[in-house]
Motif scaffolding. Sequence first.
Motif, PDB file in Angstrom:
ATOM      1  N   GLY A 150       3.913   3.630   1.025  1.00 30.85           N
ATOM      2  CA  GLY A 150       4.367   5.202   0.608  1.00 30.85           C
ATOM      3  C   GLY A 150       3.561   5.863   0.468  1.00 30.85           C
ATOM      4  O   GLY A 150       3.971   7.154   0.610  1.00 30.85           O
ATOM      5  N   ILE A 151       2.193   6.273   0.257  1.00 34.64           N
ATOM      6  CA  ILE A 151       0.959   7.038   0.385  1.00 34.64           C
ATOM      7  C   ILE A 151       1.321   7.598   1.679  1.00 34.64           C
ATOM      8  O   ILE A 151       1.627   9.067   3.136  1.00 34.64           O
ATOM      9  CB  ILE A 151      -0.199   6.883   0.182  1.00 34.64           C
ATOM     10  CG1 ILE A 151      -0.552   6.698  -1.282  1.00 34.64           C
ATOM     11  CG2 ILE A 151      -1.110   7.791   0.798  1.00 34.64           C
ATOM     12  CD1 ILE A 151      -1.481   5.758  -1.954  1.00 34.64           C
ATOM     13  N   ILE A 152       1.429   6.998   3.167  1.00 32.11           N
ATOM     14  CA  ILE A 152       1.204   7.231   4.571  1.00 32.11           C
ATOM     15  C   ILE A 152       2.960   7.745   4.808  1.00 32.11           C
ATOM     16  O   ILE A 152       3.262   9.072   5.146  1.00 32.11           O
ATOM     17  CB  ILE A 152       1.022   6.253   5.289  1.00 32.11           C
ATOM     18  CG1 ILE A 152      -0.286   5.686   5.275  1.00 32.11           C
ATOM     19  CG2 ILE A 152       1.280   6.546   6.616  1.00 32.11           C
ATOM     20  CD1 ILE A 152      -0.644   3.986   6.052  1.00 32.11           C
ATOM     21  N   GLU A 153       3.991   7.869   3.781  1.00 30.65           N
ATOM     22  CA  GLU A 153       4.925   7.610   4.006  1.00 30.65           C
ATOM     23  C   GLU A 153       5.731   9.168   4.008  1.00 30.65           C
ATOM     24  O   GLU A 153       5.812   9.865   4.870  1.00 30.65           O
ATOM     25  CB  GLU A 153       6.636   7.688   3.643  1.00 30.65           C
ATOM     26  CG  GLU A 153       7.243   7.781   3.483  1.00 30.65           C
ATOM     27  CD  GLU A 153       7.933   7.815   4.863  1.00 30.65           C
ATOM     28  OE1 GLU A 153       8.969   8.857   4.963  1.00 30.65           O
ATOM     29  OE2 GLU A 153       8.089   6.775   5.361  1.00 30.65           O
ATOM     30  N   VAL A 154       4.047   9.746   2.801  1.00 30.78           N
ATOM     31  CA  VAL A 154       4.626  10.993   2.433  1.00 30.78           C
ATOM     32  C   VAL A 154       3.317  11.515   2.884  1.00 30.78           C
ATOM     33  O   VAL A 154       3.647  13.036   2.707  1.00 30.78           O
ATOM     34  CB  VAL A 154       4.397  11.030   0.243  1.00 30.78           C
ATOM     35  CG1 VAL A 154       6.260  10.562  -0.227  1.00 30.78           C
ATOM     36  CG2 VAL A 154       3.389  10.420   0.134  1.00 30.78           C
ATOM     37  N   GLU A 155       2.613  11.293   3.910  1.00 28.62           N
ATOM     38  CA  GLU A 155       1.831  12.387   5.116  1.00 28.62           C
ATOM     39  C   GLU A 155       0.697  12.709   3.625  1.00 28.62           C
ATOM     40  O   GLU A 155       0.730  13.680   3.346  1.00 28.62           O
ATOM     41  CB  GLU A 155       2.725  13.258   5.445  1.00 28.62           C
ATOM     42  CG  GLU A 155       3.693  12.488   6.452  1.00 28.62           C
ATOM     43  CD  GLU A 155       3.841  13.545   7.181  1.00 28.62           C
ATOM     44  OE1 GLU A 155       4.163  14.625   6.946  1.00 28.62           O
ATOM     45  OE2 GLU A 155       5.250  13.096   8.435  1.00 28.62           O
ATOM     46  N   ARG A 156       0.091  12.069   2.712  1.00 29.25           N
ATOM     47  CA  ARG A 156      -1.181  12.232   1.536  1.00 29.25           C
ATOM     48  C   ARG A 156      -2.005  11.193   2.121  1.00 29.25           C
ATOM     49  O   ARG A 156      -1.508   9.844   2.431  1.00 29.25           O
ATOM     50  CB  ARG A 156      -0.343  12.150   0.759  1.00 29.25           C
ATOM     51  CG  ARG A 156       0.295  12.474  -0.527  1.00 29.25           C
ATOM     52  CD  ARG A 156      -0.377  14.680  -0.463  1.00 29.25           C
ATOM     53  NE  ARG A 156       0.726  15.268  -0.857  1.00 29.25           N
ATOM     54  CZ  ARG A 156       2.054  15.788  -0.708  1.00 29.25           C
ATOM     55  NH1 ARG A 156       1.749  15.975   1.203  1.00 29.25           N
ATOM     56  NH2 ARG A 156       2.253  17.119  -0.999  1.00 29.25           N
ATOM     57  N   PRO A 157      -3.148  12.316   2.713  1.00 33.09           N
ATOM     58  CA  PRO A 157      -4.479  11.593   2.753  1.00 33.09           C
ATOM     59  C   PRO A 157      -5.183  10.694   2.004  1.00 33.09           C
ATOM     60  O   PRO A 157      -4.314  10.268   0.729  1.00 33.09           O
ATOM     61  CB  PRO A 157      -5.994  12.517   2.569  1.00 33.09           C
ATOM     62  CG  PRO A 157      -5.111  13.248   1.972  1.00 33.09           C
ATOM     63  CD  PRO A 157      -3.710  13.187   1.501  1.00 33.09           C
ATOM     64  N   PHE A 158      -6.458   8.963   2.104  1.00 35.79           N
ATOM     65  CA  PHE A 158      -5.955   8.682   0.687  1.00 35.79           C
ATOM     66  C   PHE A 158      -7.788   8.434   0.807  1.00 35.79           C
ATOM     67  O   PHE A 158      -8.900   8.919   1.813  1.00 35.79           O
ATOM     68  CB  PHE A 158      -5.620   7.269   0.860  1.00 35.79           C
ATOM     69  CG  PHE A 158      -5.954   6.398   1.715  1.00 35.79           C
ATOM     70  CD1 PHE A 158      -6.641   5.052   2.101  1.00 35.79           C
ATOM     71  CD2 PHE A 158      -5.516   6.718   3.318  1.00 35.79           C
ATOM     72  CE1 PHE A 158      -6.956   4.791   2.799  1.00 35.79           C
ATOM     73  CE2 PHE A 158      -5.279   5.935   4.266  1.00 35.79           C
ATOM     74  CZ  PHE A 158      -6.248   4.854   4.218  1.00 35.79           C
ATOM     75  N   LEU A 159      -8.191   8.182  -0.006  1.00 33.03           N
ATOM     76  CA  LEU A 159      -9.842   7.849  -0.424  1.00 33.03           C
ATOM     77  C   LEU A 159      -9.938   6.198  -0.713  1.00 33.03           C
ATOM     78  O   LEU A 159      -9.337   5.576  -1.254  1.00 33.03           O
ATOM     79  CB  LEU A 159     -10.731   8.420  -1.479  1.00 33.03           C
ATOM     80  CG  LEU A 159     -11.652   7.874  -1.810  1.00 33.03           C
ATOM     81  CD1 LEU A 159     -12.984   8.116  -0.751  1.00 33.03           C
ATOM     82  CD2 LEU A 159     -12.574   8.829  -2.415  1.00 33.03           C
ATOM     83  N   HIS A 160     -10.413   5.587   0.116  1.00 31.30           N
ATOM     84  CA  HIS A 160     -10.499   3.790   0.607  1.00 31.30           C
ATOM     85  C   HIS A 160     -12.004   3.464  -0.159  1.00 31.30           C
ATOM     86  O   HIS A 160     -13.319   4.121   0.574  1.00 31.30           O
ATOM     87  CB  HIS A 160     -10.502   3.159   1.515  1.00 31.30           C
ATOM     88  CG  HIS A 160     -10.748   1.961   2.068  1.00 31.30           C
ATOM     89  ND1 HIS A 160     -11.276   1.744   2.682  1.00 31.30           N
ATOM     90  CD2 HIS A 160     -10.722   0.983   1.108  1.00 31.30           C
ATOM     91  CE1 HIS A 160     -11.349   0.211   2.597  1.00 31.30           C
ATOM     92  NE2 HIS A 160     -11.057  -0.171   1.622  1.00 31.30           N
ATOM     93  N   VAL A 161     -11.825   3.037  -1.353  1.00 32.34           N
ATOM     94  CA  VAL A 161     -13.627   2.497  -2.061  1.00 32.34           C
ATOM     95  C   VAL A 161     -12.928   1.035  -1.199  1.00 32.34           C
ATOM     96  O   VAL A 161     -12.414   0.051  -2.353  1.00 32.34           O
ATOM     97  CB  VAL A 161     -13.789   2.678  -3.568  1.00 32.34           C
ATOM     98  CG1 VAL A 161     -14.742   2.184  -3.686  1.00 32.34           C
ATOM     99  CG2 VAL A 161     -13.341   3.861  -3.769  1.00 32.34           C
ATOM    100  N   GLY A 162     -14.026   0.305  -0.948  1.00 29.46           N
ATOM    101  CA  GLY A 162     -14.550  -0.788  -0.395  1.00 29.46           C
ATOM    102  C   GLY A 162     -14.868  -1.304   1.043  1.00 29.46           C
ATOM    103  O   GLY A 162     -15.329  -0.237   1.576  1.00 29.46           O
ATOM    104  N   PRO A 163     -14.526  -2.468   1.627  1.00 31.00           N
ATOM    105  CA  PRO A 163     -15.855  -2.979   2.714  1.00 31.00           C
ATOM    106  C   PRO A 163     -15.349  -2.085   4.090  1.00 31.00           C
ATOM    107  O   PRO A 163     -13.827  -1.470   3.953  1.00 31.00           O
ATOM    108  CB  PRO A 163     -15.922  -4.340   2.406  1.00 31.00           C
ATOM    109  CG  PRO A 163     -13.966  -4.617   2.124  1.00 31.00           C
ATOM    110  CD  PRO A 163     -14.006  -4.014   0.573  1.00 31.00           C
ATOM    111  N   ALA A 164     -15.975  -2.189   4.554  1.00 29.23           N
ATOM    112  CA  ALA A 164     -15.931  -1.541   6.053  1.00 29.23           C
ATOM    113  C   ALA A 164     -15.441  -1.978   6.877  1.00 29.23           C
ATOM    114  O   ALA A 164     -14.437  -1.293   8.304  1.00 29.23           O
ATOM    115  CB  ALA A 164     -16.885  -0.990   6.287  1.00 29.23           C
ATOM    116  N   ASP A 165     -15.267  -3.439   7.236  1.00 27.87           N
ATOM    117  CA  ASP A 165     -14.287  -4.449   8.041  1.00 27.87           C
ATOM    118  C   ASP A 165     -12.768  -4.403   7.558  1.00 27.87           C
ATOM    119  O   ASP A 165     -12.381  -5.914   7.962  1.00 27.87           O
ATOM    120  CB  ASP A 165     -15.186  -5.246   8.296  1.00 27.87           C
ATOM    121  CG  ASP A 165     -15.340  -6.307   6.558  1.00 27.87           C
ATOM    122  OD1 ASP A 165     -14.634  -6.035   5.324  1.00 27.87           O
ATOM    123  OD2 ASP A 165     -16.328  -7.241   6.819  1.00 27.87           O
TER     124      ASP A 165
END
Length: 117
Positions: A85-100
């Motif tokens: 849904g976030i991608i669909e509305v073209e908003r950026p996201f901050l991901h807190v998690g592993p790099a892989d």
Amino acid sequence: DWTTVAEGFARFAPSCPQALLAIIGYGSGYDQFQAWAAQRPALPILFLPHQPKERLRDVLSSADVHLVTERPEYSSLIVPSKLYGIIEVERPFLHVGPADGELASLASEGLGLTVLN
């Protein structure tokens, strides 16, 4: 991991007076997060109930940036449905998690930013 979100926002908010953290829905740690926030009334944190599906687009569009946290043990297994849904509305996201994981991969394609935990 609500503590990462809470402590990160507590550090960020004083330098950005227009910031508002909106917590929508009742995820893991909701009660503890709400109790933590109640002890810090100066922090602009808003707790809202789950929103009806027909309002999802409006709710997701209202944010400048979304936060998507991920436990390392799930990084190669699932992608949270809210991300679509976030991608669909073209908003950026901050991901807190592993790099892989898949979320980090999507972030690296210009859709967001990964912060390692």
